[in-house]
Motif scaffolding. Structure first.
Motif, PDB file in Angstrom:
ATOM      1  N   PRO A   1     -36.427  65.242 114.192  1.00 61.47           N
ATOM      2  CA  PRO A   1     -36.581  66.620 113.721  1.00 61.47           C
ATOM      3  C   PRO A   1     -35.239  67.331 113.557  1.00 61.47           C
ATOM      4  CG  PRO A   1     -38.248  66.145 115.358  1.00 61.47           C
ATOM      5  CD  PRO A   1     -37.313  64.946 115.334  1.00 61.47           C
ATOM      6  N   GLU A   2     -34.308  67.049 114.470  1.00 53.84           N
ATOM      7  CA  GLU A   2     -32.995  67.705 114.397  1.00 53.84           C
ATOM      8  C   GLU A   2     -32.214  67.262 113.172  1.00 53.84           C
ATOM      9  OE1 GLU A   2     -34.664  67.877 118.310  1.00 53.84           O
ATOM     10  OE2 GLU A   2     -34.175  66.121 117.080  1.00 53.84           O
ATOM     11  N   SER A   3     -32.235  65.953 112.890  1.00 52.15           N
ATOM     12  CA  SER A   3     -31.483  65.454 111.736  1.00 52.15           C
ATOM     13  C   SER A   3     -32.108  65.924 110.427  1.00 52.15           C
ATOM     14  CB  SER A   3     -31.408  63.922 111.761  1.00 52.15           C
ATOM     15  OG  SER A   3     -32.685  63.330 111.565  1.00 52.15           O
ATOM     16  N   VAL A   4     -33.438  66.022 110.394  1.00 52.23           N
ATOM     17  CA  VAL A   4     -34.123  66.517 109.203  1.00 52.23           C
ATOM     18  C   VAL A   4     -33.780  67.985 108.962  1.00 52.23           C
ATOM     19  CG1 VAL A   4     -36.381  67.029 108.178  1.00 52.23           C
ATOM     20  CG2 VAL A   4     -35.990  64.837 109.317  1.00 52.23           C
TER      21      VAL A   4
ATOM     22  N   THR B   1     -36.862  61.134 103.196  1.00 51.28           N
ATOM     23  CA  THR B   1     -37.715  62.097 103.902  1.00 51.28           C
ATOM     24  C   THR B   1     -38.951  62.430 103.069  1.00 51.28           C
ATOM     25  OG1 THR B   1     -36.508  64.041 103.035  1.00 51.28           O
ATOM     26  CG2 THR B   1     -35.753  63.108 105.120  1.00 51.28           C
ATOM     27  N   TYR B   2     -38.798  62.561 101.749  1.00 47.13           N
ATOM     28  CA  TYR B   2     -39.953  62.827 100.887  1.00 47.13           C
ATOM     29  C   TYR B   2     -40.981  61.710 101.013  1.00 47.13           C
ATOM     30  CZ  TYR B   2     -37.190  66.387  98.377  1.00 47.13           C
ATOM     31  OH  TYR B   2     -36.457  67.487  98.046  1.00 47.13           O
TER      32      TYR B   2
ATOM     33  N   LEU C   1     -42.873  69.863 106.599  1.00 47.72           N
ATOM     34  CA  LEU C   1     -43.775  68.796 106.173  1.00 47.72           C
ATOM     35  C   LEU C   1     -43.267  67.443 106.670  1.00 47.72           C
ATOM     36  CD1 LEU C   1     -46.367  68.788 104.359  1.00 47.72           C
ATOM     37  CD2 LEU C   1     -44.889  68.049 102.486  1.00 47.72           C
ATOM     38  N   VAL C   2     -41.962  67.233 106.557  1.00 51.49           N
ATOM     39  CA  VAL C   2     -41.362  65.971 107.008  1.00 51.49           C
ATOM     40  C   VAL C   2     -41.440  65.851 108.531  1.00 51.49           C
ATOM     41  CG1 VAL C   2     -39.248  64.594 107.095  1.00 51.49           C
ATOM     42  CG2 VAL C   2     -39.810  65.881 105.017  1.00 51.49           C
ATOM     43  N   ILE C   3     -41.103  66.922 109.231  1.00 53.62           N
ATOM     44  CA  ILE C   3     -41.147  66.890 110.699  1.00 53.62           C
ATOM     45  C   ILE C   3     -42.568  66.618 111.185  1.00 53.62           C
ATOM     46  CG2 ILE C   3     -40.898  68.315 112.767  1.00 53.62           C
ATOM     47  CD1 ILE C   3     -38.492  69.634 111.398  1.00 53.62           C
ATOM     48  N   SER C   4     -43.554  67.219 110.538  1.00 55.13           N
ATOM     49  CA  SER C   4     -44.951  66.959 110.881  1.00 55.13           C
ATOM     50  C   SER C   4     -45.300  65.493 110.693  1.00 55.13           C
ATOM     51  CB  SER C   4     -45.866  67.840 110.030  1.00 55.13           C
ATOM     52  OG  SER C   4     -47.225  67.544 110.262  1.00 55.13           O
ATOM     53  N   ALA C   5     -44.795  64.905 109.606  1.00 55.35           N
ATOM     54  CA  ALA C   5     -45.048  63.495 109.335  1.00 55.35           C
ATOM     55  C   ALA C   5     -44.420  62.603 110.391  1.00 55.35           C
ATOM     56  CB  ALA C   5     -44.513  63.123 107.952  1.00 55.35           C
ATOM     57  N   LEU C   6     -43.209  62.970 110.832  1.00 52.90           N
ATOM     58  CA  LEU C   6     -42.544  62.182 111.878  1.00 52.90           C
ATOM     59  C   LEU C   6     -43.325  62.248 113.194  1.00 52.90           C
ATOM     60  CD1 LEU C   6     -38.799  63.147 111.272  1.00 52.90           C
ATOM     61  CD2 LEU C   6     -39.909  60.968 110.719  1.00 52.90           C
ATOM     62  N   GLU C   7     -43.867  63.420 113.497  1.00 49.87           N
ATOM     63  CA  GLU C   7     -44.651  63.569 114.720  1.00 49.87           C
ATOM     64  C   GLU C   7     -45.919  62.723 114.659  1.00 49.87           C
ATOM     65  OE1 GLU C   7     -45.208  67.759 114.815  1.00 49.87           O
ATOM     66  OE2 GLU C   7     -43.273  68.161 115.785  1.00 49.87           O
ATOM     67  N   LYS C   8     -46.529  62.635 113.485  1.00 50.99           N
ATOM     68  CA  LYS C   8     -47.717  61.801 113.315  1.00 50.99           C
ATOM     69  C   LYS C   8     -47.369  60.326 113.485  1.00 50.99           C
ATOM     70  CE  LYS C   8     -50.153  65.004 110.239  1.00 50.99           C
ATOM     71  NZ  LYS C   8     -50.663  65.243 108.863  1.00 50.99           N
ATOM     72  N   GLN C   9     -46.178  59.958 113.012  1.00 52.27           N
ATOM     73  CA  GLN C   9     -45.739  58.572 113.176  1.00 52.27           C
ATOM     74  C   GLN C   9     -45.631  58.198 114.659  1.00 52.27           C
ATOM     75  OE1 GLN C   9     -42.051  58.053 111.047  1.00 52.27           O
ATOM     76  NE2 GLN C   9     -43.082  57.099 109.314  1.00 52.27           N
ATOM     77  N   GLU C  10     -45.075  59.096 115.450  1.00 50.47           N
ATOM     78  CA  GLU C  10     -44.853  58.813 116.874  1.00 50.47           C
ATOM     79  C   GLU C  10     -46.172  58.752 117.651  1.00 50.47           C
ATOM     80  OE1 GLU C  10     -42.105  61.378 118.718  1.00 50.47           O
ATOM     81  OE2 GLU C  10     -40.393  60.686 117.542  1.00 50.47           O
ATOM     82  N   GLN C  11     -47.177  59.457 117.148  1.00 50.00           N
ATOM     83  CA  GLN C  11     -48.467  59.486 117.844  1.00 50.00           C
ATOM     84  C   GLN C  11     -49.300  58.227 117.577  1.00 50.00           C
ATOM     85  OE1 GLN C  11     -50.249  63.122 116.464  1.00 50.00           O
ATOM     86  NE2 GLN C  11     -48.763  64.408 117.557  1.00 50.00           N
TER      87      GLN C  11
END
Length: 238
Positions: free
Chosen positions: A94-97, A179-180, A227-237
């Motif tokens: 999230p920080e890098s994004v 990221t897209y 939108l990207v950060i949300s996607a990353l969080e879904k990946q981790e879950q």
């Protein structure tokens, strides 16, 4: 990925746009593009080591061009090369994004401001045509939408007259593309929202309302970032 000194959008007197190639694609560029695609599509994942020997074997090339390609990818923020450890796919956090989009928003605001100040009926015509191309894309082709948006941005380079801005945005494009793509895999890609953004931006540019540009770009950039950060969080879950 094209760099500014390799390909330029030329605005002709009749308003059409052509692209002039200054050099054929080198083996190094071909290798870099191959690895870039692997990273953007998630086939090479965050933190994964890129083994030179494997790339050499898979592509049947020598180590020299592979090492040069890795340096290109590092300059494009897709990999990190660590001394005595090798090359690793740059992690997405999230920080890098947030850092990426914060930088991108400011650079895009500068680009559109310069275009707003410099455009003529002749030079703006190709950009208007590209907007119509974007509008005609089907909703179920988000990748085509992304590609067309990047094409529009590259077409604006020649109007900006700032090669440093062009080079910097070009280097950021692969990371943004990555990221897209992450967002597309985990969210319904809202192309309609993108069209609203492009239409509003174009209106401000045509009316030369430079004061409206920063907010338009900031709001859309913030939305895309989340939108990207949300996607990353879904990946981790998962």
């Amino acid at each position: 990925m094209m760099t500014c000194d390799r390909i330029r959008d030329k605005i002709n007197d009749d308003g059409s746009a052509t692209m002039s190639f200054t050099a054929p694609e080198s083996l190094t560029e071909k290798i870099a593009n191959y690895l870039s695609t692997q990273i953007v599509e998630g086939k090479l994942k965050s933190g994964e080591r890129i083994q030179e020997a494997r790339v050499v074997n898979d592509l049947q090339v020598s180590r020299g061009p592979v090492r040069e390609a890795l340096l290109l990818l590092e300059a494009r923020y897709l990999i990190t090369i660590l001394p005595r450890r090798g090359a690793f796919v740059t992690g997405l956090t999230p920080e890098s994004v947030e850092d990426l989009y914060d930088t991108y928003v400011h650079l895009l605001a500068l680009l559109t401001r310069r275009v707003t100040q410099k455009w003529t009926d002749t030079t703006l015509a190709p950009l208007l045509k590209q907007i119509e191309t974007i509008k005609s894309l089907p909703d179920h082709q988000p990748q085509a939408f992304i590609d067309a948006g990047f094409t529009l941005m590259r077409m604006a380079y020649s109007l900006s007259g700032n090669i440093y801005l062009c080079d910097t945005l070009t280097k950021l494009q692969p990371a943004l593309h990555r990221t897209y793509t992450v967002a597309m895999k985990h969210n319904a890609w809202e192309t309609q929202r993108g069209l609203i953004f492009f239409s509003g931006l174009l209106k401000a540019v045509m009316e030369r309302k430079t004061e409206q540009l920063p907010k338009l770009i900031h709001d859309y950039g913030s939305y895309q970032c989340q939108l990207v950060i949300s996607a990353l969080e879904k990946q981790e879950q998962r």
